[in-house]
Design a protein around this motif. Structure first.
Motif, PDB file in Angstrom:
ATOM      1  N   SER A 195     -25.797 -44.151   5.562  1.00 16.56           N
ATOM      2  CA  SER A 195     -24.535 -44.232   4.844  1.00 16.56           C
ATOM      3  C   SER A 195     -24.710 -44.121   3.337  1.00 16.56           C
ATOM      4  O   SER A 195     -23.892 -43.518   2.650  1.00 16.56           O
ATOM      5  N   MET A 196     -25.780 -44.716   2.819  1.00 13.29           N
ATOM      6  CA  MET A 196     -26.083 -44.637   1.387  1.00 13.29           C
ATOM      7  C   MET A 196     -27.576 -44.413   1.228  1.00 13.29           C
ATOM      8  O   MET A 196     -28.369 -44.902   2.034  1.00 13.29           O
ATOM      9  N   THR A 197     -27.956 -43.689   0.189  1.00 12.95           N
ATOM     10  CA  THR A 197     -29.370 -43.443  -0.074  1.00 12.95           C
ATOM     11  C   THR A 197     -29.657 -43.710  -1.551  1.00 12.95           C
ATOM     12  O   THR A 197     -28.977 -43.173  -2.427  1.00 12.95           O
ATOM     13  N   VAL A 198     -30.636 -44.557  -1.798  1.00 14.88           N
ATOM     14  CA  VAL A 198     -31.053 -44.860  -3.160  1.00 14.88           C
ATOM     15  C   VAL A 198     -32.538 -44.568  -3.271  1.00 14.88           C
ATOM     16  O   VAL A 198     -33.350 -45.134  -2.534  1.00 14.88           O
ATOM     17  N   SER A 199     -32.891 -43.675  -4.184  1.00 17.27           N
ATOM     18  CA  SER A 199     -34.282 -43.298  -4.383  1.00 17.27           C
ATOM     19  C   SER A 199     -34.625 -43.447  -5.855  1.00 17.27           C
ATOM     20  O   SER A 199     -33.832 -43.065  -6.722  1.00 17.27           O
ATOM     21  N   GLY A 200     -35.783 -44.019  -6.129  1.00 15.77           N
ATOM     22  CA  GLY A 200     -36.175 -44.210  -7.524  1.00 15.77           C
ATOM     23  C   GLY A 200     -37.671 -44.397  -7.666  1.00 15.77           C
ATOM     24  O   GLY A 200     -38.407 -44.471  -6.681  1.00 15.77           O
ATOM     25  N   THR A 201     -38.127 -44.469  -8.888  1.00 11.36           N
ATOM     26  CA  THR A 201     -39.542 -44.690  -9.162  1.00 11.36           C
ATOM     27  C   THR A 201     -39.896 -46.151  -8.902  1.00 11.36           C
ATOM     28  O   THR A 201     -39.020 -47.016  -8.770  1.00 11.36           O
ATOM     29  N   LEU A 202     -41.185 -46.420  -8.859  1.00 10.63           N
ATOM     30  CA  LEU A 202     -41.629 -47.803  -8.700  1.00 10.63           C
ATOM     31  C   LEU A 202     -41.094 -48.667  -9.839  1.00 10.63           C
ATOM     32  O   LEU A 202     -40.640 -49.791  -9.626  1.00 10.63           O
ATOM     33  N   ALA A 203     -41.151 -48.134 -11.056  1.00 11.67           N
ATOM     34  CA  ALA A 203     -40.691 -48.897 -12.220  1.00 11.67           C
ATOM     35  C   ALA A 203     -39.200 -49.207 -12.117  1.00 11.67           C
ATOM     36  O   ALA A 203     -38.763 -50.317 -12.463  1.00 11.67           O
ATOM     37  N   GLU A 204     -38.427 -48.229 -11.655  1.00 13.39           N
ATOM     38  CA  GLU A 204     -36.992 -48.461 -11.520  1.00 13.39           C
ATOM     39  C   GLU A 204     -36.711 -49.550 -10.509  1.00 13.39           C
ATOM     40  O   GLU A 204     -35.911 -50.466 -10.763  1.00 13.39           O
ATOM     41  N   TRP A 205     -37.348 -49.484  -9.355  1.00 15.48           N
ATOM     42  CA  TRP A 205     -37.111 -50.498  -8.331  1.00 15.48           C
ATOM     43  C   TRP A 205     -37.623 -51.871  -8.757  1.00 15.48           C
ATOM     44  O   TRP A 205     -37.039 -52.897  -8.410  1.00 15.48           O
ATOM     45  N   ARG A 206     -38.711 -51.900  -9.528  1.00 16.10           N
ATOM     46  CA  ARG A 206     -39.176 -53.187 -10.066  1.00 16.10           C
ATOM     47  C   ARG A 206     -38.126 -53.783 -10.997  1.00 16.10           C
ATOM     48  O   ARG A 206     -37.863 -54.991 -10.981  1.00 16.10           O
ATOM     49  N   ARG A 207     -37.521 -52.929 -11.801  1.00 15.66           N
ATOM     50  CA  ARG A 207     -36.496 -53.394 -12.731  1.00 15.66           C
ATOM     51  C   ARG A 207     -35.251 -53.846 -11.986  1.00 15.66           C
ATOM     52  O   ARG A 207     -34.625 -54.848 -12.341  1.00 15.66           O
ATOM     53  N   TRP A 208     -34.853 -53.133 -10.933  1.00 18.16           N
ATOM     54  CA  TRP A 208     -33.640 -53.470 -10.190  1.00 18.16           C
ATOM     55  C   TRP A 208     -33.789 -54.738  -9.370  1.00 18.16           C
ATOM     56  O   TRP A 208     -32.805 -55.442  -9.130  1.00 18.16           O
ATOM     57  N   THR A 209     -35.011 -55.004  -8.886  1.00 17.69           N
ATOM     58  CA  THR A 209     -35.191 -56.092  -7.915  1.00 17.69           C
ATOM     59  C   THR A 209     -36.119 -57.212  -8.359  1.00 17.69           C
ATOM     60  O   THR A 209     -36.079 -58.306  -7.781  1.00 17.69           O
ATOM     61  N   GLY A 210     -36.985 -56.949  -9.329  1.00 16.12           N
ATOM     62  CA  GLY A 210     -37.984 -57.938  -9.720  1.00 16.12           C
ATOM     63  C   GLY A 210     -39.177 -58.013  -8.783  1.00 16.12           C
ATOM     64  O   GLY A 210     -40.049 -58.876  -8.950  1.00 16.12           O
ATOM     65  N   LEU A 211     -39.247 -57.116  -7.802  1.00 17.57           N
ATOM     66  CA  LEU A 211     -40.362 -57.090  -6.857  1.00 17.57           C
ATOM     67  C   LEU A 211     -41.489 -56.205  -7.389  1.00 17.57           C
ATOM     68  O   LEU A 211     -41.245 -55.276  -8.158  1.00 17.57           O
ATOM     69  N   PRO A 212     -42.750 -56.429  -6.951  1.00 15.09           N
ATOM     70  CA  PRO A 212     -43.880 -55.672  -7.503  1.00 15.09           C
ATOM     71  C   PRO A 212     -43.979 -54.228  -7.026  1.00 15.09           C
ATOM     72  O   PRO A 212     -44.465 -53.368  -7.760  1.00 15.09           O
ATOM     73  N   PHE A 213     -43.587 -53.951  -5.796  1.00 19.86           N
ATOM     74  CA  PHE A 213     -43.714 -52.607  -5.215  1.00 19.86           C
ATOM     75  C   PHE A 213     -45.096 -52.016  -5.522  1.00 19.86           C
ATOM     76  O   PHE A 213     -45.228 -50.945  -6.110  1.00 19.86           O
ATOM     77  N   ASP A 214     -46.103 -52.730  -5.079  1.00 22.92           N
ATOM     78  CA  ASP A 214     -47.481 -52.302  -5.328  1.00 22.92           C
ATOM     79  C   ASP A 214     -48.241 -51.993  -4.040  1.00 22.92           C
ATOM     80  O   ASP A 214     -49.448 -51.766  -4.067  1.00 22.92           O
ATOM     81  N   GLN A 215     -47.523 -51.963  -2.913  1.00 24.09           N
ATOM     82  CA  GLN A 215     -48.152 -51.649  -1.631  1.00 24.09           C
ATOM     83  C   GLN A 215     -47.307 -50.622  -0.889  1.00 24.09           C
ATOM     84  O   GLN A 215     -46.074 -50.678  -0.909  1.00 24.09           O
ATOM     85  N   ASP A 216     -48.003 -49.706  -0.221  1.00 24.18           N
ATOM     86  CA  ASP A 216     -47.305 -48.686   0.550  1.00 24.18           C
ATOM     87  C   ASP A 216     -46.667 -49.301   1.795  1.00 24.18           C
ATOM     88  O   ASP A 216     -47.149 -50.296   2.339  1.00 24.18           O
ATOM     89  N   GLY A 217     -45.584 -48.661   2.241  1.00 25.07           N
ATOM     90  CA  GLY A 217     -44.945 -49.084   3.480  1.00 25.07           C
ATOM     91  C   GLY A 217     -43.611 -49.762   3.235  1.00 25.07           C
ATOM     92  O   GLY A 217     -43.005 -49.640   2.169  1.00 25.07           O
ATOM     93  N   GLU A 218     -43.152 -50.482   4.248  1.00 24.85           N
ATOM     94  CA  GLU A 218     -41.837 -51.110   4.187  1.00 24.85           C
ATOM     95  C   GLU A 218     -41.865 -52.389   3.353  1.00 24.85           C
ATOM     96  O   GLU A 218     -42.766 -53.217   3.494  1.00 24.85           O
ATOM     97  N   THR A 219     -40.862 -52.523   2.502  1.00 28.61           N
ATOM     98  CA  THR A 219     -40.732 -53.690   1.643  1.00 28.61           C
ATOM     99  C   THR A 219     -39.343 -54.282   1.826  1.00 28.61           C
ATOM    100  O   THR A 219     -38.340 -53.579   1.664  1.00 28.61           O
ATOM    101  N   GLU A 220     -39.277 -55.545   2.182  1.00 25.29           N
ATOM    102  CA  GLU A 220     -37.982 -56.209   2.296  1.00 25.29           C
ATOM    103  C   GLU A 220     -37.465 -56.549   0.901  1.00 25.29           C
ATOM    104  O   GLU A 220     -38.191 -57.098   0.079  1.00 25.29           O
ATOM    105  N   VAL A 221     -36.213 -56.197   0.672  1.00 28.85           N
ATOM    106  CA  VAL A 221     -35.591 -56.357  -0.634  1.00 28.85           C
ATOM    107  C   VAL A 221     -34.392 -57.296  -0.498  1.00 28.85           C
ATOM    108  O   VAL A 221     -33.549 -57.079   0.379  1.00 28.85           O
TER     109      VAL A 221
END
Length: 252
Positions: A195-221
């Motif tokens: 229904s919705m798709t959001v794609s961004g860089t690691l830095a963008e997602w870190r800024r949006w969520t405060g999560l590290p996003f430093d490992q490949d695979g599925e990340t719960e947000v």
């Protein structure tokens, strides 16, 4: 607190003076939701282009809720009332039809947003009723909605089909927002898997969520209905959100 009886709900066509104030709400949307590219490009234009399909609630001089819907033509080749791409697709179709001057056949809800101070007091059901009425006044026979279940984020790894199968003893959905739709006369039809798709860089997602996003695979947000997919090698995080199609038949 203001009682719901003191809240007035109008369309933006009836209250154009409120168009500049509909974003004054203290909302609870996760930041990444606003990064959906189609929504980023088009959503802000909805109140201006489709004011008769948008509703706003006021308590005194304060805006306390807003609701957006858009009309589109579901009868063209390759279209349907409830596409798999859900929210993104109907929003794109609505503006394409507007640009080309096509007749419309149905309307889709896009959002109902309640100010945080007014959550849990029945205002969402009143806003849904007002949106149904507004669409009905335009002569359309149905309001469809790619619903974002409000409790699904608590179980992000549960498939949406399994989530939809969960009902209470009274037969109503366990999810509170889906339950509001069903009580209002809506029918749960199917999932909208993309229904919705959001794609961004690691830095963008870190800024949006405060999560590290430093490992490949599925990340719960927090706030996400399903995990996001992290690809550190290609500096990319992708989130594809499923919603649930609900159909509200309207009286002619």
């Amino acid at each position: 607190m203001t009682d719901n009886e003191d809240i007035e709900i109008s369309t933006l066509a009836e209250r154009p003076d409120l168009a500049g104030r509909i974003y004054e709400l203290n909302d609870t949307w996760p930041e990444f939701i606003a990064r959906d590219l189609i929504g980023y490009a088009l959503l802000a234009r909805v109140p201006e282009e489709f004011p008769q399909y948008c509703v706003v609630a006021t308590a005194g001089d304060r805006v306390v809720a807003r609701g957006f819907s858009v009309p589109f033509n579901a009868s063209l080749e390759g279209r349907e009332e409830m596409p798999d791409r859900g929210w993104d697709q109907v929003l794109a179709w609505a503006f394409d039809d507007l640009r080309r001057g096509r007749p419309v056949t149905t309307a889709s809800a896009l959002e109902i947003t309640i100010d945080a101070d007014h959550l849990g007091r029945g205002l969402s059901s009143r806003m849904l009723a007002a949106m149904r009425e507004a669409v009905g006044r335009q002569g359309l026979g149905a309001l469809v909605a790619p619903v974002r279940p409000t409790a699904k984020h608590l179980r992000p790894r549960l498939p949406m089909a399994a989530y939809l199968s969960e009902v209470r003893d009274d037969g109503l959905p366990t999810d509170p927002w889906l339950r509001v739709h069903v009580k209002a006369g809506g029918t749960i039809e199917k999932a909208a898997p993309a229904s919705m798709t959001v794609s961004g860089t690691l830095a963008e997602w870190r800024r949006w969520t405060g999560l590290p996003f430093d490992q490949d695979g599925e990340t719960e947000v927090p706030g996400a209905l399903v995990p996001a997919h992290c690809d550190t090698r290609h500096d990319r995080v992708s989130y594809v959100e499923p919603n649930v199609w609900v159909r509200h038949p309207l009286r002619p």
